[in-house]
Design a protein around this motif. Structure first.
Motif, mmCIF file in Angstrom:
data_model
loop_
_atom_site.group_PDB
_atom_site.id
_atom_site.type_symbol
_atom_site.label_atom_id
_atom_site.label_comp_id
_atom_site.label_asym_id
_atom_site.label_seq_id
_atom_site.Cartn_x
_atom_site.Cartn_y
_atom_site.Cartn_z
ATOM 1 N N VAL A 174 55.568 24.271 -5.281
ATOM 2 C CA VAL A 174 56.891 23.660 -5.126
ATOM 3 C C VAL A 174 56.899 22.902 -3.801
ATOM 4 O O VAL A 174 56.372 23.394 -2.792
ATOM 5 C CB VAL A 174 58.002 24.723 -5.150
ATOM 6 C CG1 VAL A 174 59.342 24.106 -4.756
ATOM 7 C CG2 VAL A 174 58.104 25.365 -6.526
ATOM 8 N N PHE A 175 57.511 21.713 -3.806
ATOM 9 C CA PHE A 175 57.517 20.848 -2.626
ATOM 10 C C PHE A 175 58.935 20.333 -2.407
ATOM 11 O O PHE A 175 59.556 19.801 -3.330
ATOM 12 C CB PHE A 175 56.548 19.684 -2.830
ATOM 13 C CG PHE A 175 55.170 20.104 -3.252
ATOM 14 C CD1 PHE A 175 54.181 20.331 -2.309
ATOM 15 C CD2 PHE A 175 54.880 20.316 -4.586
ATOM 16 C CE1 PHE A 175 52.918 20.742 -2.696
ATOM 17 C CE2 PHE A 175 53.621 20.725 -4.984
ATOM 18 C CZ PHE A 175 52.632 20.947 -4.040
ATOM 19 N N LEU A 176 59.447 20.502 -1.192
ATOM 20 C CA LEU A 176 60.814 20.120 -0.858
ATOM 21 C C LEU A 176 60.790 19.172 0.337
ATOM 22 O O LEU A 176 59.952 19.311 1.240
ATOM 23 C CB LEU A 176 61.648 21.354 -0.517
ATOM 24 C CG LEU A 176 61.656 22.475 -1.556
ATOM 25 C CD1 LEU A 176 62.378 23.699 -0.990
ATOM 26 C CD2 LEU A 176 62.300 22.021 -2.853
ATOM 27 N N GLY A 177 61.718 18.222 0.352
ATOM 28 C CA GLY A 177 61.780 17.287 1.471
ATOM 29 C C GLY A 177 63.191 16.811 1.731
ATOM 30 O O GLY A 177 64.017 16.725 0.810
ATOM 31 N N ALA A 178 63.472 16.498 2.996
ATOM 32 C CA ALA A 178 64.761 15.934 3.382
ATOM 33 C C ALA A 178 64.534 14.935 4.501
ATOM 34 O O ALA A 178 63.647 15.118 5.343
ATOM 35 C CB ALA A 178 65.724 17.026 3.842
ATOM 36 N N SER A 179 65.327 13.870 4.515
ATOM 37 C CA SER A 179 65.190 12.861 5.565
ATOM 38 C C SER A 179 66.540 12.249 5.881
ATOM 39 O O SER A 179 67.464 12.262 5.054
ATOM 40 C CB SER A 179 64.208 11.758 5.149
ATOM 41 O OG SER A 179 64.764 10.963 4.112
ATOM 42 N N ALA A 180 66.638 11.703 7.089
ATOM 43 C CA ALA A 180 67.830 10.968 7.521
ATOM 44 C C ALA A 180 67.374 9.774 8.344
ATOM 45 O O ALA A 180 66.601 9.930 9.298
ATOM 46 C CB ALA A 180 68.754 11.862 8.346
ATOM 47 N N VAL A 181 67.817 8.579 7.962
ATOM 48 C CA VAL A 181 67.449 7.336 8.636
ATOM 49 C C VAL A 181 68.729 6.671 9.127
ATOM 50 O O VAL A 181 69.671 6.473 8.347
ATOM 51 C CB VAL A 181 66.689 6.389 7.684
ATOM 52 C CG1 VAL A 181 66.320 5.090 8.400
ATOM 53 C CG2 VAL A 181 65.451 7.075 7.117
ATOM 54 N N GLN A 182 68.773 6.304 10.413
ATOM 55 C CA GLN A 182 70.002 5.760 10.990
ATOM 56 C C GLN A 182 69.722 5.090 12.338
ATOM 57 O O GLN A 182 68.646 5.223 12.896
ATOM 58 C CB GLN A 182 71.034 6.866 11.208
ATOM 59 C CG GLN A 182 70.575 7.998 12.104
ATOM 60 C CD GLN A 182 69.735 9.008 11.383
ATOM 61 O OE1 GLN A 182 70.161 9.543 10.363
ATOM 62 N NE2 GLN A 182 68.525 9.287 11.879
ATOM 63 N N ARG A 183 70.734 4.385 12.824
ATOM 64 C CA ARG A 183 70.725 3.874 14.190
ATOM 65 C C ARG A 183 71.566 4.787 15.064
ATOM 66 O O ARG A 183 72.668 5.186 14.681
ATOM 67 C CB ARG A 183 71.267 2.446 14.252
ATOM 68 C CG ARG A 183 70.273 1.403 13.763
ATOM 69 C CD ARG A 183 70.820 0.004 13.948
ATOM 70 N NE ARG A 183 71.031 -0.343 15.342
ATOM 71 C CZ ARG A 183 70.099 -0.847 16.153
ATOM 72 N NH1 ARG A 183 68.874 -1.032 15.701
ATOM 73 N NH2 ARG A 183 70.384 -1.176 17.396
ATOM 74 N N ILE A 184 71.027 5.132 16.230
ATOM 75 C CA ILE A 184 71.766 5.894 17.239
ATOM 76 C C ILE A 184 71.855 5.006 18.468
ATOM 77 O O ILE A 184 70.866 4.817 19.187
ATOM 78 C CB ILE A 184 71.066 7.222 17.556
ATOM 79 C CG1 ILE A 184 70.970 8.091 16.292
ATOM 80 C CG2 ILE A 184 71.823 7.965 18.647
ATOM 81 C CD1 ILE A 184 70.241 9.400 16.509
ATOM 82 N N GLY A 185 73.008 4.423 18.686
ATOM 83 C CA GLY A 185 73.148 3.449 19.755
ATOM 84 C C GLY A 185 72.269 2.240 19.487
ATOM 85 O O GLY A 185 72.369 1.600 18.442
ATOM 86 N N GLU A 186 71.348 1.938 20.401
ATOM 87 C CA GLU A 186 70.453 0.794 20.258
ATOM 88 C C GLU A 186 69.108 1.180 19.672
ATOM 89 O O GLU A 186 68.177 0.366 19.644
ATOM 90 C CB GLU A 186 70.247 0.131 21.632
ATOM 91 C CG GLU A 186 71.541 -0.416 22.243
ATOM 92 C CD GLU A 186 71.295 -1.040 23.601
ATOM 93 O OE1 GLU A 186 70.182 -0.863 24.138
ATOM 94 O OE2 GLU A 186 72.208 -1.699 24.120
ATOM 95 N N TYR A 187 68.978 2.396 19.172
ATOM 96 C CA TYR A 187 67.685 2.896 18.699
ATOM 97 C C TYR A 187 67.694 3.112 17.189
ATOM 98 O O TYR A 187 68.665 3.614 16.616
ATOM 99 C CB TYR A 187 67.335 4.208 19.405
ATOM 100 C CG TYR A 187 67.113 4.039 20.890
ATOM 101 C CD1 TYR A 187 65.850 3.744 21.391
ATOM 102 C CD2 TYR A 187 68.174 4.148 21.788
ATOM 103 C CE1 TYR A 187 65.641 3.580 22.752
ATOM 104 C CE2 TYR A 187 67.976 3.981 23.148
ATOM 105 C CZ TYR A 187 66.705 3.688 23.626
ATOM 106 O OH TYR A 187 66.510 3.520 24.975
ATOM 107 N N ASN A 188 66.595 2.723 16.556
ATOM 108 C CA ASN A 188 66.355 3.044 15.157
ATOM 109 C C ASN A 188 65.706 4.426 15.107
ATOM 110 O O ASN A 188 64.722 4.677 15.811
ATOM 111 C CB ASN A 188 65.411 2.031 14.514
ATOM 112 C CG ASN A 188 65.768 0.601 14.852
ATOM 113 O OD1 ASN A 188 66.856 0.156 14.560
ATOM 114 N ND2 ASN A 188 64.835 -0.116 15.495
#
Length: 258
Positions: A78-92
């Motif tokens: 079994v394989f599980l994954g989670a991710s979050a992609v966003q900008r925080i201020g001026e940073y990717n």
């Protein structure tokens, strides 16, 4: 990270409160499934549910896969994954957590482990360049659900020094295994000549957290030069120098014409 015979059913534009959009995909792969050690398993079926939700400040993905092999090596997982992609201020920024669970016997094709991974980058003011810092932390021995025969380990996107060479199974400069190891890379990508040319410079390291780890400690430096000709051609040169735990100083250069 594999090429498989598969079929998928996708449901898009599912709206929940305070969520811009959500997508669901059910995937069944039955042929050309390569295991985490890059070996072909002709008896494997891979079932997965992939979701991705767009919030106003972040894109969040949740994945779950079940792999069953009809062979006699007890290699289901079994394989599980989670991710979050966003900008925080001026940073990717991008953050990932992945978990693999061996349902029968722990082995090279499937094992128990956790992989944490993060990316931070920024475009310097007044340029189209990119400065980046990526890092990973492997706890136990994380296994991918499926990885192509020449794709090496799961951390190729850390940087040039960790990416597979693309020449058969020739290894990455610092390797790309994650068993009980931490590592990272910092780099700068420069674009010029009307963005037809780019140069990337990078420094990276990897260090084990357990004496029994199969990963080698090491550090190194890498560089990439790319130039576009006309509209359809690309010339690329990669070079690296590295110092590994069980090897003398290594270095290499690779050229590509596409």
């Amino acid at each position: 990270n594999d090429v498989m015979d598969s079929v998928s059913i996708v449901r898009d534009t599912v709206i929940f409160p305070n969520v811009v959009d959500t997508r669901f995909a059910f995937i069944w792969a039955w042929g050309d499934v390569n295991r985490s050690d890059n070996s072909l398993d002709r008896n494997a079926d891979l079932l997965g549910l992939v979701t991705e939700s767009d919030f106003r400040g972040s894109t969040v993905a949740l994945d779950a896969f079940y792999l069953v092999s009809e062979g006699d090596d007890d290699s289901d997982g079994v394989f599980l994954g989670a991710s979050a992609v966003q900008r925080i201020g001026e940073y990717n920024t991008a953050f990932y957590v992945n978990q693999s669970i061996a349902l029968d016997r722990r082995q090279s094709t499937v094992d128990d482990g956790t992989l944490l991974f993060g990316e931070v980058s920024r475009t310097p003011l007044g340029t189209h360049d990119l400065v980046y810092a990526n890092a990973f932390w492997g706890i136990d021995d994380f296994s991918s659900a499926s990885r192509g025969e020449t794709n090496g380990g799961p951390i190729g996107r850390v940087g040039l020094l960790f990416a597979s060479s693309g020449i058969g199974t020739y290894p990455a400069a610092l390797g790309n295994g994650v068993e009980d190891a931490v590592g990272g890379a910092i780099g700068y990508q420069m674009l010029f000549n009307d963005e037809k040319t780019q140069i990337v410079g990078e420094l990276g390291f990897v260090e084990t957290t357990d004496d029994d780890s199969s990963v080698q400690d090491g550090y190194g430096a890498g560089i990439r030069f790319q130039h576009k000709f006309a509209e359809r051609y690309l010339f690329q040169v990669d070079g690296f120098v590295a110092d590994r735990e069980r090897a003398d100083e290594t270095y290499g250069i690779k050229t590509e014409w596409r």
